[in-house]
Scaffold this motif. Structure first.
Motif, PDB file in Angstrom:
ATOM      1  N   SER A 165      -8.740  -5.509  -8.833  1.00  0.00           N
ATOM      2  CA  SER A 165      -7.946  -4.282  -8.729  1.00  0.00           C
ATOM      3  C   SER A 165      -7.854  -3.807  -7.285  1.00  0.00           C
ATOM      4  CB  SER A 165      -8.558  -3.186  -9.611  1.00  0.00           C
ATOM      5  OG  SER A 165      -9.765  -2.694  -9.048  1.00  0.00           O
ATOM      6  N   ILE A 166      -8.901  -4.071  -6.487  1.00  0.00           N
ATOM      7  CA  ILE A 166      -8.858  -3.719  -5.064  1.00  0.00           C
ATOM      8  C   ILE A 166      -7.940  -4.675  -4.308  1.00  0.00           C
ATOM      9  CG2 ILE A 166     -10.229  -3.539  -2.955  1.00  0.00           C
ATOM     10  CD1 ILE A 166     -12.626  -2.731  -4.725  1.00  0.00           C
ATOM     11  N   LYS A 167      -8.053  -5.975  -4.603  1.00  0.00           N
ATOM     12  CA  LYS A 167      -7.225  -6.979  -3.931  1.00  0.00           C
ATOM     13  C   LYS A 167      -5.743  -6.688  -4.079  1.00  0.00           C
ATOM     14  CE  LYS A 167     -10.034 -11.211  -4.175  1.00  0.00           C
ATOM     15  NZ  LYS A 167     -10.090 -12.552  -4.807  1.00  0.00           N
ATOM     16  N   TYR A 168      -5.338  -6.414  -5.315  1.00  0.00           N
ATOM     17  CA  TYR A 168      -3.917  -6.282  -5.600  1.00  0.00           C
ATOM     18  C   TYR A 168      -3.496  -4.831  -5.779  1.00  0.00           C
ATOM     19  CZ  TYR A 168      -5.017 -11.132  -6.535  1.00  0.00           C
ATOM     20  OH  TYR A 168      -5.480 -12.420  -6.412  1.00  0.00           O
ATOM     21  N   GLY A 169      -4.371  -3.925  -5.405  1.00  0.00           N
ATOM     22  CA  GLY A 169      -4.042  -2.512  -5.525  1.00  0.00           C
ATOM     23  C   GLY A 169      -3.237  -2.014  -4.328  1.00  0.00           C
ATOM     24  N   LYS A 170      -2.560  -0.915  -4.523  1.00  0.00           N
ATOM     25  CA  LYS A 170      -1.785  -0.306  -3.436  1.00  0.00           C
ATOM     26  C   LYS A 170      -2.712   0.507  -2.537  1.00  0.00           C
ATOM     27  CE  LYS A 170       2.317   0.253  -6.368  1.00  0.00           C
ATOM     28  NZ  LYS A 170       3.217   1.237  -7.003  1.00  0.00           N
ATOM     29  N   GLU A 171      -2.352   0.600  -1.283  1.00  0.00           N
ATOM     30  CA  GLU A 171      -3.097   1.476  -0.386  1.00  0.00           C
ATOM     31  C   GLU A 171      -2.973   2.908  -0.877  1.00  0.00           C
ATOM     32  OE1 GLU A 171      -2.388   1.055   3.735  1.00  0.00           O
ATOM     33  OE2 GLU A 171      -2.737  -1.118   3.750  1.00  0.00           O
ATOM     34  N   ASP A 172      -4.063   3.657  -0.704  1.00  0.00           N
ATOM     35  CA  ASP A 172      -4.147   5.039  -1.200  1.00  0.00           C
ATOM     36  C   ASP A 172      -4.060   5.100  -2.727  1.00  0.00           C
ATOM     37  OD1 ASP A 172      -4.191   5.970   1.476  1.00  0.00           O
ATOM     38  OD2 ASP A 172      -2.003   5.828   1.544  1.00  0.00           O
ATOM     39  N   GLY A 173      -4.430   4.004  -3.385  1.00  0.00           N
ATOM     40  CA  GLY A 173      -4.383   3.960  -4.841  1.00  0.00           C
ATOM     41  C   GLY A 173      -5.726   4.294  -5.470  1.00  0.00           C
TER      42      GLY A 173
ATOM     43  N   GLY B 217      -1.808  -0.602  -9.083  1.00  0.00           N
ATOM     44  CA  GLY B 217      -1.418  -1.585  -8.072  1.00  0.00           C
ATOM     45  C   GLY B 217      -0.099  -2.271  -8.346  1.00  0.00           C
ATOM     46  N   GLU B 218      -0.047  -3.567  -8.024  1.00  0.00           N
ATOM     47  CA  GLU B 218       1.205  -4.320  -8.110  1.00  0.00           C
ATOM     48  C   GLU B 218       1.668  -4.540  -9.546  1.00  0.00           C
ATOM     49  OE1 GLU B 218       0.674  -7.971  -6.067  1.00  0.00           O
ATOM     50  OE2 GLU B 218       0.122  -7.052  -4.163  1.00  0.00           O
ATOM     51  N   GLY B 219       0.723  -4.620 -10.461  1.00  0.00           N
ATOM     52  CA  GLY B 219       1.081  -4.938 -11.840  1.00  0.00           C
ATOM     53  C   GLY B 219       1.383  -6.418 -12.012  1.00  0.00           C
ATOM     54  N   ILE B 220       1.556  -6.822 -13.235  1.00  0.00           N
ATOM     55  CA  ILE B 220       1.792  -8.235 -13.560  1.00  0.00           C
ATOM     56  C   ILE B 220       3.017  -8.337 -14.458  1.00  0.00           C
ATOM     57  CG2 ILE B 220       0.773 -10.318 -14.577  1.00  0.00           C
ATOM     58  CD1 ILE B 220      -1.978  -8.802 -14.250  1.00  0.00           C
TER      59      ILE B 220
ATOM     60  N   TYR C  72      -5.057 -20.362 -12.511  1.00  0.00           N
ATOM     61  CA  TYR C  72      -3.686 -19.849 -12.625  1.00  0.00           C
ATOM     62  C   TYR C  72      -3.538 -18.634 -11.726  1.00  0.00           C
ATOM     63  CZ  TYR C  72       0.741 -18.218 -14.442  1.00  0.00           C
ATOM     64  OH  TYR C  72       2.056 -17.825 -14.538  1.00  0.00           O
ATOM     65  N   ARG C  73      -2.497 -18.636 -10.919  1.00  0.00           N
ATOM     66  CA  ARG C  73      -2.257 -17.540  -9.994  1.00  0.00           C
ATOM     67  C   ARG C  73      -0.850 -16.999 -10.201  1.00  0.00           C
ATOM     68  NH1 ARG C  73      -6.074 -17.512  -5.758  1.00  0.00           N
ATOM     69  NH2 ARG C  73      -7.361 -19.386  -5.653  1.00  0.00           N
ATOM     70  N   VAL C  74      -0.742 -15.690 -10.257  1.00  0.00           N
ATOM     71  CA  VAL C  74       0.571 -15.057 -10.401  1.00  0.00           C
ATOM     72  C   VAL C  74       1.358 -15.220  -9.110  1.00  0.00           C
ATOM     73  CG1 VAL C  74       1.765 -12.869 -10.771  1.00  0.00           C
ATOM     74  CG2 VAL C  74      -0.297 -13.398 -12.087  1.00  0.00           C
ATOM     75  N   ASP C  75       0.733 -14.887  -7.998  1.00  0.00           N
ATOM     76  CA  ASP C  75       1.354 -15.043  -6.683  1.00  0.00           C
ATOM     77  C   ASP C  75       0.488 -15.997  -5.876  1.00  0.00           C
ATOM     78  OD1 ASP C  75       2.510 -14.900  -4.227  1.00  0.00           O
ATOM     79  OD2 ASP C  75       2.151 -12.759  -3.884  1.00  0.00           O
ATOM     80  N   LYS C  76       0.905 -17.272  -5.832  1.00  0.00           N
ATOM     81  CA  LYS C  76       0.046 -18.301  -5.245  1.00  0.00           C
ATOM     82  C   LYS C  76      -0.240 -18.052  -3.778  1.00  0.00           C
ATOM     83  CE  LYS C  76       1.213 -21.954  -8.496  1.00  0.00           C
ATOM     84  NZ  LYS C  76       1.625 -21.043  -9.520  1.00  0.00           N
ATOM     85  N   SER C  77       0.776 -17.705  -3.009  1.00  0.00           N
ATOM     86  CA  SER C  77       0.556 -17.502  -1.577  1.00  0.00           C
ATOM     87  C   SER C  77      -0.293 -16.267  -1.332  1.00  0.00           C
ATOM     88  CB  SER C  77       1.898 -17.381  -0.859  1.00  0.00           C
ATOM     89  OG  SER C  77       2.648 -16.294  -1.399  1.00  0.00           O
TER      90      SER C  77
ATOM     91  N   SER D 144      -0.057  -4.524 -18.716  1.00  0.00           N
ATOM     92  CA  SER D 144       0.404  -4.356 -17.343  1.00  0.00           C
ATOM     93  C   SER D 144       1.901  -4.068 -17.310  1.00  0.00           C
ATOM     94  CB  SER D 144       0.098  -5.619 -16.525  1.00  0.00           C
ATOM     95  OG  SER D 144       0.440  -5.431 -15.174  1.00  0.00           O
ATOM     96  N   ASP D 145       2.286  -3.237 -16.366  1.00  0.00           N
ATOM     97  CA  ASP D 145       3.687  -2.974 -16.063  1.00  0.00           C
ATOM     98  C   ASP D 145       3.914  -3.362 -14.616  1.00  0.00           C
ATOM     99  OD1 ASP D 145       4.468  -1.909 -18.565  1.00  0.00           O
ATOM    100  OD2 ASP D 145       3.485  -0.012 -18.052  1.00  0.00           O
ATOM    101  N   TYR D 146       4.895  -4.242 -14.412  1.00  0.00           N
ATOM    102  CA  TYR D 146       5.144  -4.756 -13.067  1.00  0.00           C
ATOM    103  C   TYR D 146       5.477  -3.623 -12.109  1.00  0.00           C
ATOM    104  CZ  TYR D 146       6.908  -7.875  -9.436  1.00  0.00           C
ATOM    105  OH  TYR D 146       7.097  -8.534  -8.259  1.00  0.00           O
ATOM    106  N   ARG D 147       4.754  -3.614 -10.976  1.00  0.00           N
ATOM    107  CA  ARG D 147       4.893  -2.625  -9.900  1.00  0.00           C
ATOM    108  C   ARG D 147       4.420  -1.228 -10.308  1.00  0.00           C
ATOM    109  NH1 ARG D 147       7.101  -5.097  -5.785  1.00  0.00           N
ATOM    110  NH2 ARG D 147       8.615  -6.780  -6.052  1.00  0.00           N
ATOM    111  N   ILE D 148       3.771  -1.118 -11.448  1.00  0.00           N
ATOM    112  CA  ILE D 148       3.237   0.184 -11.876  1.00  0.00           C
ATOM    113  C   ILE D 148       1.714   0.144 -11.950  1.00  0.00           C
ATOM    114  CG2 ILE D 148       3.133   1.862 -13.768  1.00  0.00           C
ATOM    115  CD1 ILE D 148       6.027   1.196 -14.384  1.00  0.00           C
ATOM    116  N   GLY D 149       1.162  -0.928 -12.496  1.00  0.00           N
ATOM    117  CA  GLY D 149      -0.287  -1.038 -12.585  1.00  0.00           C
ATOM    118  C   GLY D 149      -0.732  -1.880 -13.758  1.00  0.00           C
TER     119      GLY D 149
END
Length: 359
Positions: free
Chosen positions: A250-258, A280-283, A296-301, A331-336
């Motif tokens: 959740s920290i890795k893929y979380g938004k700043e100030d989240g 954060g970014e959501g899935i 398995y990675r959602v965003d490989k890079s 999860s909701d994409y771009r919501i959390g």
């Protein structure tokens, strides 16, 4: 092999009937032309002819078909088929066809399953090869550079050895996670069940990752102020690993100030559910069914840039399932996202909401 012989008389019955009718008609015509026609004689001939034909045909059918049918059963049994093992050997072709069709359908399903597993194996081998060769080539590159003469520069020597050490640490991290998930999958990892306070455990994990979260100004919080302990019955070390993996993600893929929020709720009489929620970014929904697969990675890079072995969620799932509990993800994409799992509670304690507590 099934030794019971289930006889079928339908073929012999019909064949004998047809032969008897034809022979009786021919004999009747012949006797009529010879002026020696006799109903009683024809009736006796009909009965005798039918009995003889039936016995001969049935005997030949059993000798001819049974041997070939038994050979079919023996050949199928060599393929380790349990479905036909207890069935009686039959000379009824309709029954045999149904059983062979059932066998063929089962084999088709097994072949399709094997193809899926083979595709998964190839993907897994490709992923693990990529995960291992990246740090290996990194370490090799630094070492070769040092051997080519850079080792004589103290500044470069220290910097490159430090980077090579990080590459080795990543290799060790991946191998440890692989060893862990292998033990979990084969059931070779013993769980040490104890009673412990889940609130206290979460707080200790918050303290551990406080600095990591502060780099992105992410607040690690409870959904409320838990005044009383909530005791659960589980392996404390493994549950700590589960919570650590989920909070780190959740920290890795979380938004700043989240925020990363933990809540513990009563589910049923002897269960609690622990929720880890972030904004954060959501899935995307397309990724959720495969989220707990190894590597398995959602965003490989982006995932590789953030580090990690790619096994964290797979390990989380196996640990929870080893406790005979369930894990869920929404999860909701771009919501959390929200990851939640159940645990067995020791005793029901009142949960008093007196406002949010942050760390």
């Amino acid at each position: 092999m099934a030794e019971k012989f289930k006889k079928s008389y339908k073929f012999a019955y019909l064949s004998s009937l047809y032969i008897t009718i034809i022979l009786t008609l021919l004999l009747g015509v012949f006797l009529y032309t010879q002026s020696e026609f006799s109903i009683l004689f024809l009736l006796g001939f009909l009965i005798a002819c039918y009995i003889v034909c039936f016995l001969i045909i049935q005997y030949r059918v059993e000798k001819f078909i049974y041997r070939r049918v038994r050979k079919i059963y023996d050949d199928i049994e060599m393929l380790d088929v349990d479905t036909l093992g207890d069935s009686p050997v039959t000379t009824d072709m309709r029954t045999l066809i149904k059983e062979v069709e059932k066998f063929a359908q089962k084999r088709k399903t097994e072949i399709e399953t094997l193809k899926v597993r083979e595709d998964y194996r190839k993907e897994f081998m490709g992923n693990i090869s990529h995960e291992l060769k990246t740090p290996l080539f990194t370490v090799q590159g630094y070492i070769l550079t040092l051997l080519d003469g850079a080792m004589f520069d103290p500044v470069i020597l220290k910097k490159y050895l430090s980077r090579a050490d990080k590459g080795v640490e990543r290799l060790i991290y991946i191998i440890k996670d692989l060893d862990m998930i292998t033990k979990l999958e084969v059931g070779d990892l013993n769980l040490n069940y104890t009673n412990f306070d889940i609130i206290e455990l979460v707080q200790s994990i918050f303290d551990l990752f406080e600095m990591k979260a502060a780099k992105k100004n992410i607040a690690l919080i409870f959904d409320m102020n838990y005044r009383e302990p909530i005791l659960v019955h589980a392996d404390k070390e493994r549950i700590q690993q589960v919570l650590s993996n989920l909070i780190v993600n959740s920290i890795k893929y979380g938004k700043e100030d989240g925020t990363t929020e933990i809540s513990i709720e009563n589910l049923i009489k002897n269960k609690v559910i622990v929720r880890v929620t972030d904004n954060g970014e959501g899935i995307a929904q397309a990724h959720i069914p495969r989220l707990f697969e190894r590597f398995y990675r959602v965003d490989k890079s982006g995932s590789r840039k953030e580090g990690g072995s790619g096994l964290g969620l797979a390990i989380v799932k196996h640990i929870i399932e080893a406790h005979h509990e369930r894990i869920y993800v929404e999860s909701d994409y771009r919501i959390g996202s929200e990851f939640s799992f159940t645990l067995e509670k020791v005793k029901e304690f009142p949960i008093v909401n007196v406002g949010a507590k942050t760390t």
